[in-house]
Write an enzyme that holds these catalytic residues in place. Structure first.
Site, mmCIF file in Angstrom:
data_model
loop_
_atom_site.group_PDB
_atom_site.id
_atom_site.type_symbol
_atom_site.label_atom_id
_atom_site.label_comp_id
_atom_site.label_asym_id
_atom_site.label_seq_id
_atom_site.Cartn_x
_atom_site.Cartn_y
_atom_site.Cartn_z
ATOM 1 N N TYR A 159 0.955 60.611 98.942
ATOM 2 C CA TYR A 159 0.797 59.374 98.167
ATOM 3 C C TYR A 159 1.576 59.463 96.849
ATOM 4 O O TYR A 159 2.342 58.556 96.505
ATOM 5 C CB TYR A 159 -0.687 59.116 97.885
ATOM 6 C CG TYR A 159 -0.905 57.931 96.976
ATOM 7 C CD1 TYR A 159 -0.697 56.643 97.434
ATOM 8 C CD2 TYR A 159 -1.291 58.105 95.650
ATOM 9 C CE1 TYR A 159 -0.863 55.550 96.604
ATOM 10 C CE2 TYR A 159 -1.470 57.016 94.811
ATOM 11 C CZ TYR A 159 -1.256 55.743 95.287
ATOM 12 O OH TYR A 159 -1.425 54.661 94.460
ATOM 13 N N LYS A 163 4.704 57.154 95.481
ATOM 14 C CA LYS A 163 4.625 56.347 94.250
ATOM 15 C C LYS A 163 5.720 56.747 93.265
ATOM 16 O O LYS A 163 6.202 55.911 92.494
ATOM 17 C CB LYS A 163 3.230 56.484 93.632
ATOM 18 C CG LYS A 163 2.165 55.781 94.462
ATOM 19 C CD LYS A 163 2.290 54.270 94.352
ATOM 20 C CE LYS A 163 2.136 53.556 95.651
ATOM 21 N NZ LYS A 163 2.152 52.086 95.537
HETATM 22 N N1 NAP Z 1 -6.669 51.204 92.690
HETATM 23 C C1 NAP Z 1 -6.088 52.176 92.066
HETATM 24 O O1 NAP Z 1 -6.765 53.026 91.447
HETATM 25 C C2 NAP Z 1 -4.575 52.242 92.025
HETATM 26 C C3 NAP Z 1 -3.986 53.087 91.074
HETATM 27 C C4 NAP Z 1 -2.615 53.163 91.025
HETATM 28 C C5 NAP Z 1 -1.838 52.432 91.906
HETATM 29 N N2 NAP Z 1 -2.426 51.639 92.833
HETATM 30 C C6 NAP Z 1 -1.559 50.888 93.745
HETATM 31 O O2 NAP Z 1 -1.894 49.521 93.721
HETATM 32 C C7 NAP Z 1 -1.510 48.902 94.938
HETATM 33 C C8 NAP Z 1 -2.635 47.995 95.401
HETATM 34 O O3 NAP Z 1 -3.745 48.775 95.687
HETATM 35 P P1 NAP Z 1 -5.230 48.311 95.373
HETATM 36 O O4 NAP Z 1 -5.773 49.215 94.369
HETATM 37 O O5 NAP Z 1 -5.278 46.855 95.139
HETATM 38 O O6 NAP Z 1 -5.888 48.721 96.774
HETATM 39 P P2 NAP Z 1 -6.733 47.871 97.833
HETATM 40 O O7 NAP Z 1 -7.816 47.101 97.161
HETATM 41 O O8 NAP Z 1 -7.102 48.845 98.890
HETATM 42 O O9 NAP Z 1 -5.667 46.838 98.411
HETATM 43 C C9 NAP Z 1 -4.622 47.288 99.235
HETATM 44 C C10 NAP Z 1 -3.935 46.105 99.837
HETATM 45 O O10 NAP Z 1 -2.860 46.567 100.669
HETATM 46 C C11 NAP Z 1 -2.961 45.946 101.933
HETATM 47 N N3 NAP Z 1 -2.453 46.801 102.991
HETATM 48 C C12 NAP Z 1 -2.829 48.055 103.277
HETATM 49 N N4 NAP Z 1 -2.171 48.507 104.360
HETATM 50 C C13 NAP Z 1 -1.382 47.493 104.764
HETATM 51 C C14 NAP Z 1 -0.473 47.328 105.848
HETATM 52 N N5 NAP Z 1 -0.242 48.330 106.714
HETATM 53 N N6 NAP Z 1 0.171 46.160 105.973
HETATM 54 C C15 NAP Z 1 -0.056 45.159 105.099
HETATM 55 N N7 NAP Z 1 -0.895 45.245 104.060
HETATM 56 C C16 NAP Z 1 -1.551 46.408 103.902
HETATM 57 C C17 NAP Z 1 -4.451 45.692 102.112
HETATM 58 O O11 NAP Z 1 -4.663 44.599 102.976
HETATM 59 P P3 NAP Z 1 -5.099 44.676 104.510
HETATM 60 O O12 NAP Z 1 -6.030 45.853 104.649
HETATM 61 O O13 NAP Z 1 -5.757 43.359 104.741
HETATM 62 O O14 NAP Z 1 -3.854 44.850 105.276
HETATM 63 C C18 NAP Z 1 -4.855 45.297 100.711
HETATM 64 O O15 NAP Z 1 -4.623 43.943 100.501
HETATM 65 C C19 NAP Z 1 -1.176 50.036 95.904
HETATM 66 O O16 NAP Z 1 0.217 50.126 96.060
HETATM 67 C C20 NAP Z 1 -1.704 51.273 95.217
HETATM 68 O O17 NAP Z 1 -0.934 52.393 95.531
HETATM 69 C C21 NAP Z 1 -3.779 51.518 92.900
#
Ligand code: NAP
Length: 488
Positions: A159, A163
Site C-alpha cells: 500500500y 501511495k
Molecule cells: N482513510 C484513511 O485513513 C486514508 C489515509 C490516507 C489515504 N487514504 C486514501 O484515500 C482514498 C479513499 O479512501 P477512503 O479512506 O475514502 O476509503 P473507503 O471509505 O474504503 O473508500 C474507498 C472507495 O474506493 C472504492 N473502491 C475500492 N476498490 C475499488 C475497485 N476495485 N473499483 C472501484 N472502486 C473501488 C470503494 O467503493 P466500492 O467498494 O463500492 O467499489 C470506495 O468508494 C484511498 O485512495 C486511500 O488510499 C485514506
C-alpha cells in the site's frame, strides 16, 4: 478555489465515490454546483448519493458502476461518460485500498489488485481524460496519495509503495502540466474516518492527526491549482516531514517496530523467553531503559573527563554552583536514585532481548555483574543519603520505585489476565470482594463504635455481626466454587 465549475469546464469524475473521501468530494463539489460522474463498484450506494446531490444542489450526477481493477476499466468508463454526453473537467483519482499485515501472509492476488487499483487504473484514467483537458486548455487532476507516500511502511508495504507512486506521479505531472493550464494536486490525507481501516484489517483507533473526510476534501480544494501536493492537518504535516530528518533505513526500522503485528508465532519474529509476558510493551520498556543507560554512560564519560574524577550526575550542567551547595553529592544522588531502581528491570530486559540463546555461564556472569552494579550504586548513593540524613527521601524513592514496578507489572500482565476473564470469573471476583467487605466490616464496625467512639455495645451491632459474618463466609464459599468452575 472560487468556482470549480468555470475553472474546469466540465463535470468532476470521482472514483471511489461510494464511501469515505470520495463521497465527501461528491458532496463538496455538488455544493459548488459542479456536475458529477460517480465511479465505484457498489452501484446502489452511488445511485443513492447521486440522487441526494441532484436533489440538494440541482446538479447532474451520472453513475458508472465499475471495478477499477479490471484491465479495461478506464476504457469502459470513458465509453459510459461519452455515451451520456458528459465532458470531464476534473478527474479525482481517489479509489484505493490498503491491507495491513505481513507481506508473506498477504494474498498475492489481492496485492496485485491493489497495485491495479491504486496505480495502473490511475494512470489509465488520466490518459483517458487528460487529452481533452489539454485540448480545452484547462482541467484538473487530483491524485489521492497518503501520509504513507513519504516513507517505507512495513506491514503496509504494498500500500505504502502504491501511495508513493501516486504522490510522485502527481508532483511530476504538476511539473509537466501546470504551465499548460491543468491544475494538478497530490492529496496526502493522514488517518481519516472512513471505511478504509476496516477494509485494511487495521485496528488503529482514533487519535492525534485523525480527520473527517470533509476536512480532507476542503484541504484539497483549497490547495488545488496553488501547489503540487498538500498534506492534510498540521500534525500530519509534522509527521510526514519528521521522516526527512532520519535516513530511510532508520525510518523503516522505527516504522517496523511501531506497527509490528502482535502475533509472535509467525516466521520472522524472534520469540522471547517468558521473563515476563512477551509483547511490544516489554520491548518498548527495554528500549526506553537502554536509552536511559546510554544517557548515563555519556554523562559518566563526559563528567569524569571534565572533572578528572570518576563521577556521574547529570544535573551538574544545569547547576553550575553545585559544588558550593551544603550537600552537593546527595542532591544529585537523589536524581539518580530513580534510575538506580530501574536497574533490575533493565537487567531483565537486556537478558531477554540479547541473552536469550546465550550459554548458562554467560548468563550467570551477566547476572553477577548486574547484581554487583546495583549493590554498588545502592551502597554509594544510598549511603550518601543516609549520611546526610535524607532517610525520608530514600524511603520516598523506594516507594516510587515500588509504584513504578507495580505499574509496569500491571501493564504487562493485564491484557493477558483480562483475556482470561469470563463472566463466571467476574462473578466470583465480585462475590469475593463483597465477602471480604462484609468480614472486614464485621470487625471494623464494633472496634470503631465500641473501641474508638466509646459507645456502649448495642443490639444493632450484634445483628450487624450476625449478618456480616455468616453472609461474608457464605459468599466466600460461593466465590471459591465459582472460581473452581471457571478454571475447570
Ligand atoms: N482513510 C484513511 O485513513 C486514508 C489515509 C490516507 C489515504 N487514504 C486514501 O484515500 C482514498 C479513499 O479512501 P477512503 O479512506 O475514502 O476509503 P473507503 O471509505 O474504503 O473508500 C474507498 C472507495 O474506493 C472504492 N473502491 C475500492 N476498490 C475499488 C475497485 N476495485 N473499483 C472501484 N472502486 C473501488 C470503494 O467503493 P466500492 O467498494 O463500492 O467499489 C470506495 O468508494 C484511498 O485512495 C486511500 O488510499 C485514506
Amino acid at each position: 478555489m472560487d468556482s470549480p465549475r468555470d475553472t474546469f469546464a466540465g463535470a468532476a469524475l470521482v472514483t471511489g465515490a461510494s464511501a469515505g473521501i470520495g463521497a465527501a468530494f461528491v458532496r463538496a463539489l455538488a455544493s459548488r454546483k459542479m456536475d458529477l460522474v460517480l465511479v465505484a463498484r457498489r452501484q446502489d450506494r452511488l445511485e443513492v448519493l447521486a440522487r441526494e446531490v441532484e436533489a440538494a444542489h440541482g446538479v447532474k450526477a451520472l453513475v458508472v458502476a465499475q471495478d477499477l481493477a479490471h484491465p479495461d476499466a478506464a476504457g469502459a468508463i470513458r465509453r459510459a461518460v461519452d455515451a451520456a454526453g458528459v465532458k470531464v473537467g476534473l478527474l479525482i483519482n481517489n479509489a484505493g485500498f490498503g491491507y495491513y499485515g505481513r507481506f508473506e501472509a498477504d494474498d498475492a492476488a489481492s496485492d496485485a489488485a491493489m497495485v491495479d487499483l491504486n496505480c495502473r487504473a490511475v494512470v489509465a484514467l488520466t490518459h483517458a481524460f487528460l487529452p481533452d483537458m489539454l485540448a480545452r486548455g484547462r482541467g484538473g487532476l487530483i491524485f489521492v496519495a497518503s501520509l504513507a507516500s513519504f516513507q517505507p511502511t512495513p506491514y503496509f508495504a504494498v500500500y505504502g509503495a502504491t501511495k508513493a507512486f501516486d504522490l510522485m506521479l502527481a508532483e511530476a505531472l504538476w511539473g509537466e502540466l501546470s504551465p499548460r493550464g491543468i491544475a494538478v494536486l497530490g492529496l496526502c490525507p493522514g488517518y481519516t474516518h472512513t471505511e478504509f481501516q476496516g477494509v485494511a484489517n487495521s485496528a488503529v483507533g482514533s487519535g492525534i492527526g485523525w480527520a473527517g473526510p470533509e476536512r480532507v476534501v476542503e484541504t484539497a480544494l483549497a490547495a488545488l491549482g496553488r501547489q503540487p501536493s498538500v498534506i492534510d492537518g498540521t500534525a500530519n504535516f509534522l509527521l510526514a516531514n519528521a521522516s526527512r530528518l532520519a535516513t530511510r533505513a532508520m525510518v523503516a526500522r522505527a516504522a517496523e517496530w511501531a506497527s509490528r503485528p502482535p502475533d509472535t508465532s509467525l516466521p520472522g519474529t524472534r520469540s522471547l523467553p517468558p521473563v515476563v509476558a512477551t509483547g511490544g510493551f516489554q520491548r518498548a520498556v527495554a528500549r526506553l531503559l537502554l536509552a536511559f543507560v546510554a544517557v548515563v554512560a555519556i554523562d559518566f564519560g563526559v563528567l569524569s573527563l571534565f572533572t578528572r574524577q570518576v563521577r556521574f550526575w547529570f544535573p551538574v550542567w544545569l547547576d553550575p554552583g553545585w559544588a558550593a551547595r551544603a550537600d552537593p553529592w546527595v542532591v544529585y544522588s537523589q536524581s539518580y536514585f530513580a534510575g538506580v531502581f530501574f536497574i533490575p528491570v533493565l537487567a531483565a530486559a537486556i537478558a531477554r532481548e540479547f541473552l536469550a540463546g546465550a550459554r548458562a555461564s554467560v548468563k550467570a556472569a551477566y547476572w553477577v555483574v548486574a547484581a554487583g552494579s546495583l549493590g554498588f550504586i545502592g551502597w554509594w548513593k544510598g549511603g550518601l543519603m543516609v549520611q546526610y540524613g535524607k532517610h525520608r527521601e530514600a524511603v520516598a524513592w523506594l516507594l516510587l520505585a515500588a509504584f513504578l514496578y507495580a505499574s509496569l507489572w500491571l501493564a504487562e500482565t493485564m491484557p493477558a489476565r483480562l483475556a482470561r476473564v469470563t463472566r463466571t470469573a467476574l462473578l466470583a471476583g465480585l462475590a469475593r470482594g463483597v465477602a471480604l467487605f462484609f468480614l472486614v466490616m464485621a470487625v471494623v464496625d464494633p472496634v470503631l463504635q465500641v473501641g474508638v467512639q466509646r459507645l456502649t455495645w448495642s443490639s444493632g451491632l450484634v445483628i450487624e455481626m450476625g449478618f456480616f459474618v455468616p453472609a461474608g463466609v457464605a459468599l466466600l464459599f460461593a466465590s471459591r466454587r465459582l472460581r473452581a468452575g471457571a478454571s475447570a
